[in-house]
Design an enzyme around this catalytic site. Structure first.
Site, PDB file in Angstrom:
ATOM      1  N   THR A 125       0.817  -1.190   0.000  1.00 46.53           N
ATOM      2  CA  THR A 125       0.000   0.000   0.000  1.00 46.53           C
ATOM      3  C   THR A 125       0.864   1.259   0.000  1.00 46.53           C
ATOM      4  O   THR A 125       1.974   1.258   0.505  1.00 46.53           O
ATOM      5  CB  THR A 125      -0.851  -0.030   1.291  1.00 46.53           C
ATOM      6  OG1 THR A 125      -1.483  -1.293   1.338  1.00 46.53           O
ATOM      7  CG2 THR A 125      -1.834   1.080   1.369  1.00 46.53           C
ATOM      8  N   GLY A 134      -1.286  -2.226   6.464  1.00 41.12           N
ATOM      9  CA  GLY A 134      -2.251  -3.267   6.804  1.00 41.12           C
ATOM     10  C   GLY A 134      -3.095  -2.842   8.001  1.00 41.12           C
ATOM     11  O   GLY A 134      -3.588  -1.711   8.062  1.00 41.12           O
TER      12      GLY A 134
END
Ligand code: DON
Length: 558
Positions: free
Chosen positions: A369, A462
């Site tokens: 990410t 996460g």
């Protein structure tokens, strides 16, 4: 005497950055210098924050293949300088139509971990191209072709790889080299990784981006690119079909809204859990004099950990895609519910996870990410987090198309009570269903003060995204830090299960001892998140804080 065990893994300060970047007219903070530069150029040329953000999104898909992507999805929060209500664009991946609730279990009902992580079944239908295009269409001034131009140039002409690029591909090699298209795309002909200083070109990705530039979103979801994706699926037992691709659509959503000590917090609504739990944790902590207790003192950290546990327990029960399940959003984010939860926190004792279970918020109402933040000279702000889930996603490159597929299906609950890769537990609300969006923790956030954009922030990490973002907000509001100090400061994380406070290097041993005395299990681990933030001063001055936890992070302005 307490023995100090050095933290394993990466330290917080990879670079040397202690002061915010200061500018007047525009600011971009991303996790890759080249993406920051092309987005800043858009602002200098008169483009707005949305133009710059979309340009950065496509550039990261080229320069940072471990998380920048067109094969994944994410969320963009937009808050205009005119004081209008912020808007969220949800471009999260969706489960293919043929997905089933038990697709990641074997015949005896046991979860087969690798299936949701490293196979073609791991991929959700990508949303990035449609999401970035929608943001541009609604709020931008550039054409999609113009926003893609810098990315195409970087893919076609190549760029000089930094050390972090080489390190990433070396460490992920065992799971990447299994796929010939990945090996051919990201490694040299002889199989070596590109070394720092080498030029890295991506001809197949160039052609894919060019098709999008020529044909718009159809250049990805239909035609040649769609053909390459579906052929890839058919060769390897994947589920994504032409119909799935054609049916993909991003959704404009209303962000979650809460308040904290006089500031307005806007963050991502479901299918992300991020905004809901940031607001919930802040609501709980608002009842304590955190500023007085002090930054990272044992008193403060104890209360934070206790509040985090309660929120993550609720996450496991209630959160899912609101297009499929009812989520008691108003209840979870209400001050009254927070007050009830706060009453259960004991000042001198850590409540073991086994004593905590999901709470009873008010009734249901119907319904690696990477993050970047941009602010332009009109005060428009964009906060965007997008991902392919793991570093390099599933590790699978679409043959001929030059991009990696996500492994976002692992964010669904493969089976109630069985943790996903981040140790997160989920239940019915987050089971796999055709077309459903898997629950996320991504938390692009914009904080407003007196109606004006004040703080633009968000992070990868996460399950730690929520707590990372939370702490930067608290560091600014409770502890009065400048944005760079707020970003740098050591962070903690508790997610209810496992029952431990995870901390970064830099929390003092006597604080750890005080926490342990209250019953916390404290585990020092590697750095968490990479939060790219911008703060806007009362006089309009922009302060950029790029996270030193990523050596390629940069905040630049003009
Ligand atoms: O959507 C989520 O919550 C995860 N797929 C995000 C993964 C992530 O942040 C990995 N990066 N460090």
């Amino acid at each position: 005497m307490t023995t100090v065990v050095p933290a394993s893994g990466q330290p917080i300060l990879e670079g040397e950055r202690f002061h915010p970047t200061v500018a007047r007219h525009g600011m971009v903070a991303t996790s890759h210098t080249l993406a920051t530069d092309v987005a800043l150029q858009v602002l200098r040329d008169g483009g707005n924050a949305i133009d710059a953000a979309v340009t950065a999104g496509f550039a990261l898909a080229v320069t940072q293949p471990r998380s920048g992507n067109i094969g994944g999805g994410g969320f963009m929060l937009i808050s205009k300088g005119d004081g209008s209500a912020p808007e969220a664009i949800d471009y999260r991946e969706r489960a293919p139509a043929a997905a089933t609730a038990t697709m990641f279990q074997d015949d005896s009902g046991e979860v087969v971990e690798d299936r949701s992580r490293f196979t073609h079944l791991a991929a959700g239908v990508p949303g990035t191209v449609a999401g970035l295009a929608l943001a541009l269409e609604r709020h931008g001034t550039l054409s999609l072709k113009e926003a893609l131009a810098p990315a195409i140039k970087l893919a076609r002409d190549g760029f000089t790889v930094p050390k972090r690029f080489t390190e990433g591909l070396e460490s992920a090699r065992p799971r990447l080299e299994r796929w010939p298209a990945t090996l051919n795309t990201f490694y040299k002909r002889n199989g070596d990784a590109y070394q720092p200083g080498d030029l890295f070109r991506q001809p197949a990705l160039t052609r894919t981006l060019q098709r999008i530039a020529n044909d718009g979103v159809k250049g990805f979801y239909e035609g040649k690119t769609a053909e390459l994706i579906t052929e890839e699926m058919q060769r390897h037992g994947g589920l994504i079909t032409r119909e799935d691709l054609k049916a993909y659509h991003p959704v404009v959503r209303t962000p979650v809204h809460g308040s904290y000590r006089g500031y307005d917090i806007y963050s991502m609504s479901p299918p992300s859990s991020g905004g809901t739990h940031i607001v919930q944790i802040l609501n709980i902590l608002e009842g304590f004099p955190i500023g007085q207790f002090g930054h990272n003192s044992a008193d403060t950290l104890h209360l934070m950990a206790e509040a985090m546990k309660l929120a993550y327990a609720d996450r496991s029960e209630y959160l899912g895609d609101t297009d499929y399940v009812d989520v008691p959003l108003a209840g979870l984010t209400s001050k009254a519910y927070a007050e009830a939860l706060r009453g259960d926190i004991e000042p001198g004792r850590a409540r073991p996870a086994s004593e905590i279970s999901p709470g009873q918020p008010a009734a249901y109402e119907s319904p690696e990410t990477t993050h970047f933040s941009v602010v332009d000279k009109w005060g428009n702000a964009v906060s965007n987090t997008y991902t392919i889930n793991f570093s390099y996603g599933s590790g699978i490159t679409v043959k001929g198309a030059g991009f990696l597929l996500n492994n976002e299906m692992d964010d669904f609950s493969a089976k109630p009570g069985v943790p996903n890769a981040y140790g997160l537990i989920g239940g019915e609300a987050n089971k796999v269903e055709p077309g459903k969006r898997m629950l996320s923790s991504m938390s692009p956030t914009i904080v407003k003060k007196d109606g004006r954009n004040f703080l633009v922030t968000g992070s990868p990490g996460g399950s730690r995204i929520i707590t990372t973002t939370l702490q930067v907000i608290m560091n600014v509001i409770d502890h009065g830090m400048n944005i760079q100090t707020a970003v740098n400061a050591p962070r903690i994380h508790h997610q209810w299960l496992p029952d431990e406070v995870r901390i970064e290097q830099g929390i003092s041993p006597d604080t750890i001892a005080l926490l342990e005395k209250r019953g916390h299990t404290v585990v020092t681990n590697s750095a968490m998140g990479a939060i790219q933030s911008i703060m806007i001063g009362k006089d309009g001055t922009l302060y950029g804080g790029a996270d030193p936890r990523r050596s390629t992070s940069s905040a630049r302005g003009y």
